[in-house]
Design a protein around this motif. Structure first.
Motif, PDB file in Angstrom:
ATOM      1  N   GLU A   6       0.966  -1.178   0.176  1.00  0.00           N
ATOM      2  CA  GLU A   6       0.122  -0.115   0.043  1.00  0.00           C
ATOM      3  C   GLU A   6       0.799   1.370  -0.042  1.00  0.00           C
ATOM      4  O   GLU A   6       1.968   1.317   0.485  1.00  0.00           O
ATOM      5  N   LEU A  20      -5.357   6.315  -1.744  1.00  0.00           N
ATOM      6  CA  LEU A  20      -4.523   4.929  -1.391  1.00  0.00           C
ATOM      7  C   LEU A  20      -4.334   3.960  -2.732  1.00  0.00           C
ATOM      8  O   LEU A  20      -5.208   3.955  -3.427  1.00  0.00           O
ATOM      9  N   SER A  21      -3.106   3.543  -2.848  1.00  0.00           N
ATOM     10  CA  SER A  21      -2.657   2.657  -3.930  1.00  0.00           C
ATOM     11  C   SER A  21      -2.455   1.472  -3.334  1.00  0.00           C
ATOM     12  O   SER A  21      -1.768   1.398  -2.348  1.00  0.00           O
ATOM     13  N   CYS A  22      -2.651   0.348  -4.035  1.00  0.00           N
ATOM     14  CA  CYS A  22      -2.325  -1.107  -3.615  1.00  0.00           C
ATOM     15  C   CYS A  22      -1.599  -1.800  -4.881  1.00  0.00           C
ATOM     16  O   CYS A  22      -2.333  -2.065  -5.717  1.00  0.00           O
ATOM     17  N   TRP A  36     -10.430  -3.261   0.900  1.00  0.00           N
ATOM     18  CA  TRP A  36      -9.648  -2.291   1.890  1.00  0.00           C
ATOM     19  C   TRP A  36     -10.347  -2.663   3.166  1.00  0.00           C
ATOM     20  O   TRP A  36     -11.653  -2.621   3.178  1.00  0.00           O
ATOM     21  N   TYR A  80      -7.105   0.763  -6.046  1.00  0.00           N
ATOM     22  CA  TYR A  80      -7.107   2.286  -5.694  1.00  0.00           C
ATOM     23  C   TYR A  80      -8.224   2.343  -4.661  1.00  0.00           C
ATOM     24  O   TYR A  80      -9.241   1.711  -4.458  1.00  0.00           O
ATOM     25  N   TYR A  94      -4.840   1.477   7.036  1.00  0.00           N
ATOM     26  CA  TYR A  94      -5.772   1.048   5.982  1.00  0.00           C
ATOM     27  C   TYR A  94      -4.810  -0.214   5.296  1.00  0.00           C
ATOM     28  O   TYR A  94      -3.556  -0.072   5.050  1.00  0.00           O
ATOM     29  N   TYR A  95      -5.670  -1.293   5.242  1.00  0.00           N
ATOM     30  CA  TYR A  95      -5.058  -2.523   4.633  1.00  0.00           C
ATOM     31  C   TYR A  95      -5.600  -2.775   3.382  1.00  0.00           C
ATOM     32  O   TYR A  95      -6.891  -2.882   3.256  1.00  0.00           O
ATOM     33  N   CYS A  96      -4.583  -3.301   2.287  1.00  0.00           N
ATOM     34  CA  CYS A  96      -5.207  -3.662   1.144  1.00  0.00           C
ATOM     35  C   CYS A  96      -5.176  -5.253   1.407  1.00  0.00           C
ATOM     36  O   CYS A  96      -4.502  -5.770   2.003  1.00  0.00           O
ATOM     37  N   GLY A 113      -1.719  -6.625   2.830  1.00  0.00           N
ATOM     38  CA  GLY A 113      -0.485  -5.688   2.922  1.00  0.00           C
ATOM     39  C   GLY A 113      -0.193  -5.374   4.212  1.00  0.00           C
ATOM     40  O   GLY A 113      -0.410  -5.849   5.231  1.00  0.00           O
ATOM     41  N   THR A 116      -0.977   1.386   5.609  1.00  0.00           N
ATOM     42  CA  THR A 116      -0.558   2.688   5.443  1.00  0.00           C
ATOM     43  C   THR A 116      -1.556   3.605   6.325  1.00  0.00           C
ATOM     44  O   THR A 116      -2.769   3.334   6.656  1.00  0.00           O
TER      45      THR A 116
END
Length: 122
Positions: A6, A20-22, A36, A80, A94-96, A113, A116
């Motif tokens: 992330e 946010l990106s993963c 997410w 995203y 925040y977790y992916c 992930g 973040t």
């Protein structure tokens, strides 16, 4: 195996936005549903948003509906989370995650992930 990384977290004022990106490794990204989750201090991990493997079906927690948008780019192996009109209660790690289906139960996902941090100041 799928590895998830992330990025995009940070500090933002109430009403602001973050994306946010993963990024996912592996050639099977497009076969996984993606989600997410978030976890605030002293609270359980909670579902935020999910998207099925093709991107046609999306689900959101009631608390973020109308403010957050999940999307994915299977060509780039990225998912995203666009977060608008952020509130202090959105503050969390925040977790992916990747799994077979979009579900709200964390234990049913296969890969996670590292998370973040998102902090929304009042």
């Amino acid at each position: 195996q799928v590895q998830l990384v992330e990025s995009g977290g940070g500090l933002v004022q109430t009403g602001g936005s973050l994306r946010l990106s993963c990024a996912a490794s592996g050639r099977t990204f497009s076969s996984y549903a993606m989600g997410w989750f978030r976890q605030a201090p002293g609270k359980e991990r909670e579902f935020v948003a999910g998207i099925n493997y093709s991107g046609e079906t999306r689900s959101y927690a009631e608390s973020v509906k109308g403010r957050f948008t999940i999307s994915r780019d299977n060509a780039k192996n990225i998912v995203y989370l666009q977060m608008n009109r952020l509130k202090p209660e959105d503050t969390a790690v925040y977790y992916c995650t990747a799994g077979r289906f979009v579900v709200v139960t964390p234990m049913l996902y296969n890969y996670w992930g590292q998370g973040t941090q998102v902090t929304v100041s009042s």
